[in-house]
Design a protein around this motif. Structure first.
Motif, PDB file in Angstrom:
ATOM      1  N   CYS A 180      85.870 -34.477 -14.335  1.00  0.00           N
ATOM      2  CA  CYS A 180      85.841 -33.197 -13.616  1.00  0.00           C
ATOM      3  C   CYS A 180      85.850 -33.423 -12.099  1.00  0.00           C
ATOM      4  O   CYS A 180      84.922 -34.023 -11.552  1.00  0.00           O
ATOM      5  CB  CYS A 180      84.581 -32.452 -14.019  1.00  0.00           C
ATOM      6  SG  CYS A 180      84.256 -30.999 -13.003  1.00  0.00           S
ATOM      7  N   THR A 181      86.873 -32.924 -11.422  1.00  0.00           N
ATOM      8  CA  THR A 181      86.949 -33.085  -9.964  1.00  0.00           C
ATOM      9  C   THR A 181      85.868 -32.261  -9.262  1.00  0.00           C
ATOM     10  O   THR A 181      85.425 -32.601  -8.161  1.00  0.00           O
ATOM     11  CB  THR A 181      88.351 -32.683  -9.472  1.00  0.00           C
ATOM     12  OG1 THR A 181      89.323 -33.374 -10.256  1.00  0.00           O
ATOM     13  CG2 THR A 181      88.564 -33.047  -8.019  1.00  0.00           C
ATOM     14  N   PHE A 182      85.450 -31.183  -9.920  1.00  0.00           N
ATOM     15  CA  PHE A 182      84.411 -30.340  -9.318  1.00  0.00           C
ATOM     16  C   PHE A 182      83.078 -31.067  -9.152  1.00  0.00           C
ATOM     17  O   PHE A 182      82.225 -30.643  -8.372  1.00  0.00           O
ATOM     18  CB  PHE A 182      84.198 -29.064 -10.144  1.00  0.00           C
ATOM     19  CG  PHE A 182      84.605 -27.825  -9.410  1.00  0.00           C
ATOM     20  CD1 PHE A 182      83.983 -27.469  -8.220  1.00  0.00           C
ATOM     21  CD2 PHE A 182      85.612 -27.009  -9.892  1.00  0.00           C
ATOM     22  CE1 PHE A 182      84.372 -26.343  -7.524  1.00  0.00           C
ATOM     23  CE2 PHE A 182      86.005 -25.875  -9.199  1.00  0.00           C
ATOM     24  CZ  PHE A 182      85.375 -25.537  -8.012  1.00  0.00           C
TER      25      PHE A 182
ATOM     26  N   CYS B  20      90.482 -34.218 -13.852  1.00  0.00           N
ATOM     27  CA  CYS B  20      90.759 -32.890 -14.396  1.00  0.00           C
ATOM     28  C   CYS B  20      91.011 -31.926 -13.237  1.00  0.00           C
ATOM     29  O   CYS B  20      90.214 -31.837 -12.305  1.00  0.00           O
ATOM     30  CB  CYS B  20      89.576 -32.397 -15.232  1.00  0.00           C
ATOM     31  SG  CYS B  20      89.838 -30.720 -15.857  1.00  0.00           S
TER      32      CYS B  20
ATOM     33  N   TYR C 264      85.944 -26.759 -20.317  1.00  0.00           N
ATOM     34  CA  TYR C 264      85.423 -28.053 -20.751  1.00  0.00           C
ATOM     35  C   TYR C 264      83.933 -28.298 -20.503  1.00  0.00           C
ATOM     36  O   TYR C 264      83.314 -29.039 -21.234  1.00  0.00           O
ATOM     37  CB  TYR C 264      86.210 -29.173 -20.064  1.00  0.00           C
ATOM     38  CG  TYR C 264      87.686 -29.016 -20.241  1.00  0.00           C
ATOM     39  CD1 TYR C 264      88.254 -29.140 -21.497  1.00  0.00           C
ATOM     40  CD2 TYR C 264      88.507 -28.708 -19.171  1.00  0.00           C
ATOM     41  CE1 TYR C 264      89.617 -28.979 -21.673  1.00  0.00           C
ATOM     42  CE2 TYR C 264      89.867 -28.551 -19.335  1.00  0.00           C
ATOM     43  CZ  TYR C 264      90.421 -28.684 -20.583  1.00  0.00           C
ATOM     44  OH  TYR C 264      91.767 -28.516 -20.746  1.00  0.00           O
ATOM     45  N   ILE C 265      83.389 -27.768 -19.440  1.00  0.00           N
ATOM     46  CA  ILE C 265      81.995 -28.149 -19.155  1.00  0.00           C
ATOM     47  C   ILE C 265      81.104 -26.954 -18.855  1.00  0.00           C
ATOM     48  O   ILE C 265      80.063 -27.104 -18.239  1.00  0.00           O
ATOM     49  CB  ILE C 265      81.908 -29.157 -17.986  1.00  0.00           C
ATOM     50  CG1 ILE C 265      82.478 -28.558 -16.698  1.00  0.00           C
ATOM     51  CG2 ILE C 265      82.560 -30.466 -18.325  1.00  0.00           C
ATOM     52  CD1 ILE C 265      82.111 -29.336 -15.463  1.00  0.00           C
TER      53      ILE C 265
ATOM     54  N   TYR D  48      92.271 -28.681 -14.115  1.00  0.00           N
ATOM     55  CA  TYR D  48      92.625 -27.473 -14.863  1.00  0.00           C
ATOM     56  C   TYR D  48      92.277 -26.193 -14.099  1.00  0.00           C
ATOM     57  O   TYR D  48      93.054 -25.233 -14.108  1.00  0.00           O
ATOM     58  CB  TYR D  48      91.912 -27.490 -16.231  1.00  0.00           C
ATOM     59  CG  TYR D  48      92.219 -26.274 -17.053  1.00  0.00           C
ATOM     60  CD1 TYR D  48      93.416 -26.175 -17.743  1.00  0.00           C
ATOM     61  CD2 TYR D  48      91.328 -25.205 -17.113  1.00  0.00           C
ATOM     62  CE1 TYR D  48      93.718 -25.047 -18.478  1.00  0.00           C
ATOM     63  CE2 TYR D  48      91.619 -24.068 -17.835  1.00  0.00           C
ATOM     64  CZ  TYR D  48      92.821 -23.995 -18.524  1.00  0.00           C
ATOM     65  OH  TYR D  48      93.117 -22.866 -19.240  1.00  0.00           O
ATOM     66  N   CYS D  49      91.126 -26.141 -13.441  1.00  0.00           N
ATOM     67  CA  CYS D  49      90.765 -24.845 -12.819  1.00  0.00           C
ATOM     68  C   CYS D  49      91.690 -24.460 -11.676  1.00  0.00           C
ATOM     69  O   CYS D  49      91.738 -23.301 -11.311  1.00  0.00           O
ATOM     70  CB  CYS D  49      89.325 -24.725 -12.381  1.00  0.00           C
ATOM     71  SG  CYS D  49      88.401 -26.092 -11.979  1.00  0.00           S
ATOM     72  N   TRP D  50      92.416 -25.397 -11.139  1.00  0.00           N
ATOM     73  CA  TRP D  50      93.324 -25.068 -10.016  1.00  0.00           C
ATOM     74  C   TRP D  50      94.775 -24.935 -10.455  1.00  0.00           C
ATOM     75  O   TRP D  50      95.507 -24.106  -9.927  1.00  0.00           O
ATOM     76  CB  TRP D  50      93.209 -26.122  -8.916  1.00  0.00           C
ATOM     77  CG  TRP D  50      91.817 -26.233  -8.402  1.00  0.00           C
ATOM     78  CD1 TRP D  50      91.165 -25.335  -7.597  1.00  0.00           C
ATOM     79  CD2 TRP D  50      90.862 -27.271  -8.680  1.00  0.00           C
ATOM     80  NE1 TRP D  50      89.876 -25.754  -7.355  1.00  0.00           N
ATOM     81  CE2 TRP D  50      89.672 -26.942  -8.004  1.00  0.00           C
ATOM     82  CE3 TRP D  50      90.904 -28.445  -9.432  1.00  0.00           C
ATOM     83  CZ2 TRP D  50      88.535 -27.739  -8.049  1.00  0.00           C
ATOM     84  CZ3 TRP D  50      89.771 -29.241  -9.489  1.00  0.00           C
ATOM     85  CH2 TRP D  50      88.606 -28.877  -8.802  1.00  0.00           C
TER      86      TRP D  50
ATOM     87  N   CYS E 152      86.960 -22.644 -16.493  1.00  0.00           N
ATOM     88  CA  CYS E 152      86.775 -23.984 -17.075  1.00  0.00           C
ATOM     89  C   CYS E 152      86.613 -23.908 -18.591  1.00  0.00           C
ATOM     90  O   CYS E 152      85.812 -23.137 -19.093  1.00  0.00           O
ATOM     91  CB  CYS E 152      85.532 -24.637 -16.456  1.00  0.00           C
ATOM     92  SG  CYS E 152      85.133 -26.201 -17.241  1.00  0.00           S
TER      93      CYS E 152
ATOM     94  N   ARG F 285      84.965 -36.209 -19.079  1.00  0.00           N
ATOM     95  CA  ARG F 285      84.878 -35.092 -18.106  1.00  0.00           C
ATOM     96  C   ARG F 285      83.565 -35.164 -17.345  1.00  0.00           C
ATOM     97  O   ARG F 285      83.490 -34.809 -16.188  1.00  0.00           O
ATOM     98  CB  ARG F 285      84.938 -33.743 -18.816  1.00  0.00           C
ATOM     99  CG  ARG F 285      86.131 -33.634 -19.699  1.00  0.00           C
ATOM    100  CD  ARG F 285      86.996 -32.459 -19.362  1.00  0.00           C
ATOM    101  NE  ARG F 285      88.049 -32.401 -20.343  1.00  0.00           N
ATOM    102  CZ  ARG F 285      89.332 -32.251 -20.092  1.00  0.00           C
ATOM    103  NH1 ARG F 285      89.757 -32.092 -18.854  1.00  0.00           N
ATOM    104  NH2 ARG F 285      90.219 -32.219 -21.052  1.00  0.00           N
TER     105      ARG F 285
ATOM    106  N   PHE G  15      81.471 -24.488 -16.702  1.00  0.00           N
ATOM    107  CA  PHE G  15      81.344 -24.322 -15.261  1.00  0.00           C
ATOM    108  C   PHE G  15      80.737 -22.939 -15.027  1.00  0.00           C
ATOM    109  O   PHE G  15      81.395 -21.933 -15.191  1.00  0.00           O
ATOM    110  CB  PHE G  15      82.728 -24.443 -14.614  1.00  0.00           C
ATOM    111  CG  PHE G  15      82.728 -24.346 -13.122  1.00  0.00           C
ATOM    112  CD1 PHE G  15      81.947 -25.199 -12.379  1.00  0.00           C
ATOM    113  CD2 PHE G  15      83.513 -23.416 -12.466  1.00  0.00           C
ATOM    114  CE1 PHE G  15      81.944 -25.128 -10.997  1.00  0.00           C
ATOM    115  CE2 PHE G  15      83.506 -23.337 -11.087  1.00  0.00           C
ATOM    116  CZ  PHE G  15      82.719 -24.190 -10.350  1.00  0.00           C
TER     117      PHE G  15
HETATM  118  S1  SF4 Z   1      88.342 -27.177 -15.502  1.00  0.00           S
HETATM  119 FE1  SF4 Z   1      87.485 -27.494 -13.441  1.00  0.00          FE
HETATM  120  S2  SF4 Z   1      85.237 -27.371 -13.664  1.00  0.00           S
HETATM  121 FE2  SF4 Z   1      86.147 -27.659 -15.720  1.00  0.00          FE
HETATM  122  S3  SF4 Z   1      86.145 -29.882 -16.073  1.00  0.00           S
HETATM  123 FE3  SF4 Z   1      88.144 -29.399 -15.181  1.00  0.00          FE
HETATM  124  S4  SF4 Z   1      87.870 -29.649 -12.949  1.00  0.00           S
HETATM  125 FE4  SF4 Z   1      85.825 -29.519 -13.872  1.00  0.00          FE
END
Ligand code: SF4
Length: 470
Positions: free
Chosen positions: A232-234, A462, A384-385, A464-466, A382, A174, A387
């Motif tokens: 992580c795409t963010f 990733c 995972y990290i 997930y947030c969207w 999020c 990630r 956010f």
């Molecule tokens: S949930 Fe969103 S901010 Fe968290 S790792 Fe995935 S893409 Fe990144």
């Protein structure tokens, strides 16, 4: 979130460690620390950086600390690195990630007769918990793997020992770990640009779950990378510094592509806007991409006041965050008065800041404000990290709007429908956000366009947030 830098050199590493860690200051605002090992053993320093930048706080350590092996971190949460004495010997440890099952893990460890010392704000220090997990196993590498497997969330770990620095990228990659190389040794860094001015060239990026040991002579893989990745795409959309890259993809270039794809979806006319502007600094590159693709001139109708806000300092108390965000921005009335502005930001999280920025543009004379966030509506917090901008899902404007419409308990399929840019629910949600925040028009970048802008394969990213897909 947080960032880190590590150096293993034949000579003293303090200069590199100091500047390499400082170059991660955009990734965290609370604590920072460095630990070194050299002829005189271990040395470690931690400071609060909430009101003063890393360089100011650690100036004296730069002269006083010495060693040829070192790790440093910028942390949004717990104080670290920690120095741990265990059956693995003495080591220093720093981490980036998120643990969702802290209580269960802590209970397990306390049950073995171990205790926790480093409480921060009543909570167990996450890095100490990782160290405690590592210490459950007979061998260090076995312990690092065990910690990563037991943690629900994600965890990248650096462990400094007298024999070298162990770098373990989280199991699904990630967050990044990039190795740099120069004449007298190696570095491991979250951000690739952090070592370039220090004379290192990129050696390689670690794969997901890969564990290496880094000495001044070599970087040796101890655990091979896994195939599966969910980076992580963010990192590209917002977190990463523009000069960085992950998986070989430049952050700045990805943002240009995001802007270009939004211009394309708008038919390149941007509601016939007079200018394209980015919310400084997170929307600037996306706005350049939009302007270049559409031919609508890029402009800076408001500027961040950098002389006394030299870093992106953000207080953690919400009211103050908004006030400070407003104080930083200064209008250029000549560029705003009567203009139709197409305004781009990386994302809309709570919506408060963008609403205030839009109000401020209207008060400064703007005729229209068309908003284009460079990523889709954020629907999930999020896991995972850490956010840092979306601590609770119900703070997200999209989720607040959905709650207003659907009530407290929303089924997963309904949320999935809201995430679909071709559904009626999605368009109704957009219209409500637009009205609440006072935009003339609102259109988000689409998930497929955003993932294409990264271009490394959708299953490796990733999202997930969207879309809530794990
Ligand atoms: S949930 Fe969103 S901010 Fe968290 S790792 Fe995935 S893409 Fe990144």
């Amino acid at each position: 979130m947080g960032g880190f830098f590590a150096a293993a050199l034949k000579n003293d590493c303090m200069f590199d460690l100091f500047f390499g860690t400082d170059y991660h200051s955009h990734l965290g605002t609370r604590r920072a620390g460095m630990a070194v090992f050299g002829k005189e053993g271990f040395d470690r320093s931690i400071h609060n950086i909430e009101n003063s930048p890393f360089r100011t706080k650690f100036e004296s350590e730069m002269k006083e600390m010495h060693g040829n092996l070192g790790i440093g971190c910028i942390s949004d949460y717990e104080p670290q690195p920690l120095i741990v004495r265990s059956h693995h010997g003495t080591y220093a440890i720093t981490t980036v990630g998120k643990i969702n099952n802290t209580d269960a893990l802590a209970a397990k460890i306390v049950g073995t007769g171990t205790h926790f010392l480093e409480m921060s704000g009543g909570n167990i220090n996450a890095t100490e918990l990782v160290a405690a997990l590592i210490n459950q196993k007979d061998h260090l590498i076995e312990g690092i793997r065990y910690a990563q497997e037991e943690i629900d969330g994600s965890m990248t770990i650096l462990v400094l020992t007298p024999a070298g620095i162990y770098a373990a990228r989280d199991r699904l990659g990630r967050t990044p770990v990039i190795i740099g190389r120069k004449g007298d040794g190696y570095c491991a860094s979250f951000e690739a640009f952090a070592y370039q001015n220090l004379g290192y060239a990129t050696e390689r990026e670690l794969g997901p779950g890969e564990i290496v040991v880094m000495t001044p002579e070599a970087v040796t893989t101890l655990v091979n990378p896994r195939r599966e990745m969910k980076i992580c795409t963010f990192l590209w959309v917002y977190y990463g510094y523009p000069s960085s890259f992950y998986e070989g993809v430049s952050v700045e270039e990805m943002r240009y592509r995001c802007g270009a794809s939004m211009a394309k979806r708008d038919g390149y006319d941007g509601e016939n806007a007079d200018i394209v502007a980015g919310v400084p600094d997170s929307g600037t590159a996306h706005a350049i991409g939009y302007a270049n693709a559409s031919g609508i001139p890029f402009s800076r109708p408001f500027i961040k006041y950098t002389p006394t806000w030299p870093r992106s300092f953000m207080p953690t108390i919400q009211e103050k965050r908004n006030l400070i965000a407003r104080m930083k921005l200064l209008p250029v009335h000549e560029l705003i008065d009567g203009k139709r502005i197409l305004l781009i930001d990386d994302s809309i999280v709570r919506g408060t800041q963008l609403r205030e920025t839009t109000e401020f543009l209207y008060q400064s004379g703007a005729g229209e404000v068309h908003v284009r966030p460079a990523c889709p509506p954020i629907l999930f917090g999020c896991k995972y990290i850490n956010f840092s901008r979306s601590t609770s899902e119900m703070e997200l404007i999209a989720r607040r709007i959905i709650r207003e419409e659907e009530g407290e308990d929303v089924e997963r399929e309904v949320l999935t429908d809201y995430a679909n840019p071709d559904s009626d629910r999605y368009h109704e949600m957009l219209e409500r956000i637009r009205k609440q925040l006072g935009f003339t028009t609102l259109s988000f970048n689409r998930l497929d366009d955003m993932l294409d802008a990264v271009g490394i394969g959708r299953d490796r990213l990733c999202t997930y947030c969207w879309d809530g897909k794990e």
